[in-house]
Design an enzyme around this catalytic site. Sequence first.
Site, PDB file in Angstrom:
ATOM      1  N   TYR A   1     -10.600  64.076 -59.831  1.00 65.55           N
ATOM      2  CA  TYR A   1      -9.527  63.158 -59.426  1.00 65.55           C
ATOM      3  C   TYR A   1     -10.142  61.898 -58.830  1.00 65.55           C
ATOM      4  O   TYR A   1     -11.058  61.991 -58.009  1.00 65.55           O
ATOM      5  CB  TYR A   1      -8.613  63.810 -58.380  1.00 65.55           C
TER       6      TYR A   1
ATOM      7  N   ARG B   1      -8.699  57.124 -77.326  1.00 65.07           N
ATOM      8  CA  ARG B   1      -7.308  56.710 -77.071  1.00 65.07           C
ATOM      9  C   ARG B   1      -7.238  56.255 -75.619  1.00 65.07           C
ATOM     10  O   ARG B   1      -7.377  57.058 -74.697  1.00 65.07           O
ATOM     11  CB  ARG B   1      -6.341  57.872 -77.297  1.00 65.07           C
TER      12      ARG B   1
ATOM     13  N   LYS C   1      -8.085  51.544 -81.945  1.00 63.73           N
ATOM     14  CA  LYS C   1      -7.759  51.047 -83.295  1.00 63.73           C
ATOM     15  C   LYS C   1      -9.026  50.399 -83.873  1.00 63.73           C
ATOM     16  O   LYS C   1     -10.007  51.090 -84.083  1.00 63.73           O
ATOM     17  CB  LYS C   1      -6.562  50.110 -83.222  1.00 63.73           C
TER      18      LYS C   1
ATOM     19  N   THR D   1      -5.252  48.382 -76.866  1.00 65.14           N
ATOM     20  CA  THR D   1      -5.683  49.771 -76.950  1.00 65.14           C
ATOM     21  C   THR D   1      -7.148  49.735 -77.361  1.00 65.14           C
ATOM     22  O   THR D   1      -7.663  48.694 -77.785  1.00 65.14           O
ATOM     23  CB  THR D   1      -4.875  50.568 -77.986  1.00 65.14           C
TER      24      THR D   1
ATOM     25  N   GLU E   1      -8.007  58.858 -57.928  1.00 62.56           N
ATOM     26  CA  GLU E   1      -6.930  57.870 -57.681  1.00 62.56           C
ATOM     27  C   GLU E   1      -7.462  56.685 -56.881  1.00 62.56           C
ATOM     28  O   GLU E   1      -8.200  56.872 -55.907  1.00 62.56           O
ATOM     29  CB  GLU E   1      -5.780  58.527 -56.917  1.00 62.56           C
TER      30      GLU E   1
ATOM     31  N   ASP F   1      -0.955  40.993 -76.965  1.00 61.39           N
ATOM     32  CA  ASP F   1      -1.252  42.411 -77.163  1.00 61.39           C
ATOM     33  C   ASP F   1      -2.161  42.466 -78.395  1.00 61.39           C
ATOM     34  O   ASP F   1      -1.704  42.380 -79.530  1.00 61.39           O
ATOM     35  CB  ASP F   1       0.059  43.172 -77.396  1.00 61.39           C
TER      36      ASP F   1
HETATM   37  N1  DSN Z   1       0.606  50.685 -82.377  1.00 58.43           N
HETATM   38  C1  DSN Z   1       1.366  51.469 -83.308  1.00 58.43           C
HETATM   39  C2  DSN Z   1       0.739  51.423 -84.657  1.00 58.43           C
HETATM   40  O1  DSN Z   1       0.512  50.330 -85.053  1.00 58.43           O
HETATM   41  O2  DSN Z   1       0.516  52.408 -85.359  1.00 58.43           O
HETATM   42  C3  DSN Z   1       1.715  52.774 -82.775  1.00 58.43           C
HETATM   43  O3  DSN Z   1       2.463  52.605 -81.604  1.00 58.43           O
END
Ligand code: DSN
Length: 415
Positions: free
Chosen positions: A46, A237, A231, A228, A48, A196
């Site tokens: 943990y 993730r 990708k 994220t 935090e 984003d």
């Molecule tokens: N970001 C999405 C995608 O493009 O697959 C999933 O939320």
Amino acid sequence: MKDKQIKKLIEAERKRQKKVINLIASENYVSKDVLEALGSELTNKYAEGYPSRRYYGGNTIMDKIESLAQERALKLFKLDPSEWHVNVQPLSGSPANLAVYLALVPQGGKVMGMSLDHGGHLTHGHRVSASGKFWVQVPYGVNKETETLDYEALKTTVISEKPNIIVAGYTAYPRVIDFGKFREVADVSGALLMVDMSHFAGLVAGGAYPSPFSAEGGQALADVVTTTVHKTLRGPRAAMIFCRKDPPELIGRAGARELDKKIDKAVFPGLQGGPHLNQIAAVAVALKEAATPAFKKYAAQVIKNAKALSDELQKLGWRIVSGGTDSHLILVDTWNGGNPSTPLRAGGIGGKEASEKLEEAGIIVNKNTIPFDERSPVDPSGIRLGTPAETTRGKKEKDFIRIGQKINMVLRAQG
Ligand code: DSN
């Protein structure tokens, strides 16, 4: 592993991943080092709080891991730590975006984001997401003729709606985004600009897509950038939030002071509890990998492959939304896309049926709406194809030409 049931399922998934051609635009294959960090003892702890400011003892090593991830993140995107801050604790993309709104937009304030059916994301203000329940979405879309962003139309919307924040960066937009134009649009009404970059972060890191942070001449672009890591960036993730530290030109704008402190507070304790340090260590590993010359080549190849696939499908008579791609993804209009000389059956093939047929043939894609889609999101008019995962497996343009031919054959097969 002693748990035979889970072991068998993991093995089955490993085999499935090896067997298929994976064209899901948002997926990738991580390195063994990333997997090792994810599966390490770091998961037991943990932590935090933030480095040197934890609510639990025993975090000296965790502090080093989190600080290293932050350092690598800023370095990868060429950001000066005196001007930019990064939070590496968001568990994934949706909580990262929510944290930004929680930090910077008053409840009931306006989030201007692209509509889901034009390529936006649920967390850009869609009504079914918390982002559309606690804030009000000002939707925008692409131009009907060109299927690309219309910056003049955006400006008109900004003047009339006065959003608190404008979100650029999408899940199904194949073209380059002009972040300089977005900056101008945001400046018209004093809105904050958030990008984003989840889909194209790896391409930015590899120098194959424009940076949302600053223009070549050094002109500041986005105020906040979320991403994220799993990708095109090819990590675990997880997600990160970058923000500018008290930019002088923003002082005085609503919500624009101390973005870093507000965002940190929104992530923890606002939305999350203990950070997942095993995940953060894996992020650090991926960021180091993304800083290599091999990754630069990878990012360029991802785009070359997407262009090869797009060109081949067009040659075979398929309509590609916006006429092509500048990135890692392609949107194919399967419903209206048949070649007149080898017509599809009347009415074309819907995205649901297309993705099912392709899966039977070992090609994994996702059904996707196309701009101004008249069909439903559960059976839309198109499919989205992406090249990041198969490029990681070493595929080049000639392989993607063959994949295009196979897609064509499968979708045109009768029955
Ligand atoms: N970001 C999405 C995608 O493009 O697959 C999933 O939320």
